[in-house]
Scaffold this active site. Structure first.
Site, mmCIF file in Angstrom:
data_model
loop_
_atom_site.group_PDB
_atom_site.id
_atom_site.type_symbol
_atom_site.label_atom_id
_atom_site.label_comp_id
_atom_site.label_asym_id
_atom_site.label_seq_id
_atom_site.Cartn_x
_atom_site.Cartn_y
_atom_site.Cartn_z
ATOM 1 C CB SER A 67 -0.925 0.012 1.217
ATOM 2 O OG SER A 67 -1.628 -1.209 1.331
HETATM 3 N N1 SAH Z 1 -0.363 -4.638 4.101
HETATM 4 C C1 SAH Z 1 0.309 -5.072 2.892
HETATM 5 C C2 SAH Z 1 -0.425 -4.719 1.624
HETATM 6 C C3 SAH Z 1 -1.651 -5.462 1.475
HETATM 7 S S1 SAH Z 1 -2.432 -5.589 -0.074
HETATM 8 C C4 SAH Z 1 1.731 -4.598 2.842
HETATM 9 O O1 SAH Z 1 2.170 -3.876 3.750
HETATM 10 O O2 SAH Z 1 2.426 -4.984 1.901
HETATM 11 C C5 SAH Z 1 -3.754 -6.633 0.485
HETATM 12 C C6 SAH Z 1 -3.376 -8.047 0.742
HETATM 13 O O3 SAH Z 1 -4.535 -8.679 1.271
HETATM 14 C C7 SAH Z 1 -2.992 -8.851 -0.498
HETATM 15 O O4 SAH Z 1 -1.731 -9.399 -0.322
HETATM 16 C C8 SAH Z 1 -4.062 -9.953 -0.563
HETATM 17 O O5 SAH Z 1 -3.557 -11.191 -1.011
HETATM 18 C C9 SAH Z 1 -4.501 -10.031 0.878
HETATM 19 N N2 SAH Z 1 -5.832 -10.587 1.122
HETATM 20 C C10 SAH Z 1 -6.976 -10.456 0.405
HETATM 21 N N3 SAH Z 1 -7.989 -11.110 0.987
HETATM 22 C C11 SAH Z 1 -7.479 -11.696 2.112
HETATM 23 C C12 SAH Z 1 -8.037 -12.522 3.141
HETATM 24 N N4 SAH Z 1 -9.319 -12.873 3.139
HETATM 25 N N5 SAH Z 1 -7.207 -12.932 4.134
HETATM 26 C C13 SAH Z 1 -5.895 -12.575 4.155
HETATM 27 N N6 SAH Z 1 -5.324 -11.806 3.208
HETATM 28 C C14 SAH Z 1 -6.106 -11.358 2.204
#
Ligand code: SAH
Length: 225
Positions: A67
Site C-alpha cells: 500500500s
Molecule cells: N499490508 C500489505 C499490503 C496489502 S495488499 C503490505 O504492507 O504490503 C492486500 C493483501 O490482502 C494482499 O496481499 C491480498 O492477497 C490479501 N488478502 C486479500 N484477501 C485476504 C483474506 N481474506 N485474508 C488474508 N489476506 C487477504
C-alpha cells in the site's frame, strides 16, 4: 564523489518522511519513527527498489500491492497503536505494514491469503529480526482466533461489509479499521470501537485491492472484473 544507490534511497526516504507524511499531516512521533526504522525497499521486488519510497502502491506479485505509505501512515495514526497492544492485520502482503506494527505493538498477527506472499513476508520479517510479528497463511476475513482478543485490528484490503468475525475478536475498548466498499471512489475507511462509538475524520480517498475469503468479495462480485 559518485552517488550510490544507498544514497538515493536515503534521500527518497527523507522525502517520504518529511514531504509525504509530515507534510500531509502525519504528526504521531511513534508512527514516524516506525517509518524511519523499517526499510521499505526490503519488502518490494528487486526491480521496484528504486521506487521503494515513492508515495504510491507498488506491485509485489500475484496481482497484489504494497500500500501507499501515506495511506498506511494515516491508518496507523488513526488506530493509535500502543506498545502493550496485541494487533491483528488482515492482508499482510509484503509484510511491510506488519513490520511497522511490530515497531509499535507488543505482538502482531498478520494473515495473508496467498501462501507464496505469506512465505516471502515471513522470511523478510524474520531476516529483519521482528520476533513479535507472526505472519500466518490463511483467510483473515475469519480473523485469527488463537491470538484473540485484539486491541487493534487493521484490514489492508477492501471488504464488502465489515467482517463480523473481526468485530467479535476485538478486545473491550478495542479498535478496528477497514476500507469498506468496491473499486475506487466507493471505498471508505470505516472504524469500529468495541463497546462505544468511533468518530473518524474523513480519511484520504483510497483504492485497496479486494478482500477475498469467506467474508470478502467473491471473484465475480468485485465490480469491474
Ligand atoms: N499490508 C500489505 C499490503 C496489502 S495488499 C503490505 O504492507 O504490503 C492486500 C493483501 O490482502 C494482499 O496481499 C491480498 O492477497 C490479501 N488478502 C486479500 N484477501 C485476504 C483474506 N481474506 N485474508 C488474508 N489476506 C487477504
Amino acid at each position: 564523489m559518485v552517488k550510490t544507490h544507498a544514497d538515493d534511497l536515503a534521500a527518497a526516504k527523507w522525502t517520504m518522511l518529511h514531504e509525504h507524511l509530515v507534510g500531509r499531516g502525519i504528526n504521531d512521533d511513534r508512527v514516524l519513527r516506525a517509518f524511519e526504522r523499517v526499510p521499505r525497499e526490503q519488502f518490494v521486488p528487486h526491480d521496484q527498489r528504486p521506487y521503494a519510497y515513492d508515495d504510491r502502491a507498488l506491485a509485489i506479485g500475484y496481482g497484489q500491492t504494497i500500500s501507499q505509505p501515506y495511506m498506511v501512515a494515516w491508518m496507523l495514526q488513526a488506530l493509535d497503536v500502543q506498545s502493550e497492544h496485541r494487533v491483528l492485520e488482515v492482508g499482510a502482503g509484503s509484510g511491510y505494514q506488519a513490520a511497522l506494527l511490530g515497531e509499535l505493538a507488543r505482538e502482531v498477527y498478520a494473515l495473508e491469503l496467498v501462501p507464496e506472499l505469506a512465505e516471502r513476508a515471513a522470511a523478510v520479517v524474520a531476516r529483519l529480526g521482528y520476533e513479535t510479528v507472526h505472519i500466518v497463511a490463511g483467510d483473515g476475513s475469519l480473523g485469527h482466533p488463537p491470538g484473540q482478543p485484539y486491541d487493534r485490528i487493521i484490514v489492508a484490503a477492501a471488504a464488502p461489509t465489515m467482517p463480523e468475525p473481526l468485530v467479535e475478536q476485538l478486545a473491550e475498548g478495542g479498535l478496528l479499521l477497514a476500507p469498506v466498499g468496491g473499486r475506487g471512489q466507493q471505498q471508505c475507511l470505516t472504524g469500529v470501537k468495541r463497546g462505544g462509538q468511533l468518530a473518524l475524520r474523513p480519511g484520504p480517498g483510497c483504492t485497496f485491492v479486494p478482500l477475498r475469503g469467506q467474508h470478502g468479495w467473491s471473484q465475480r462480485a468485485w465490480p469491474g472484473e
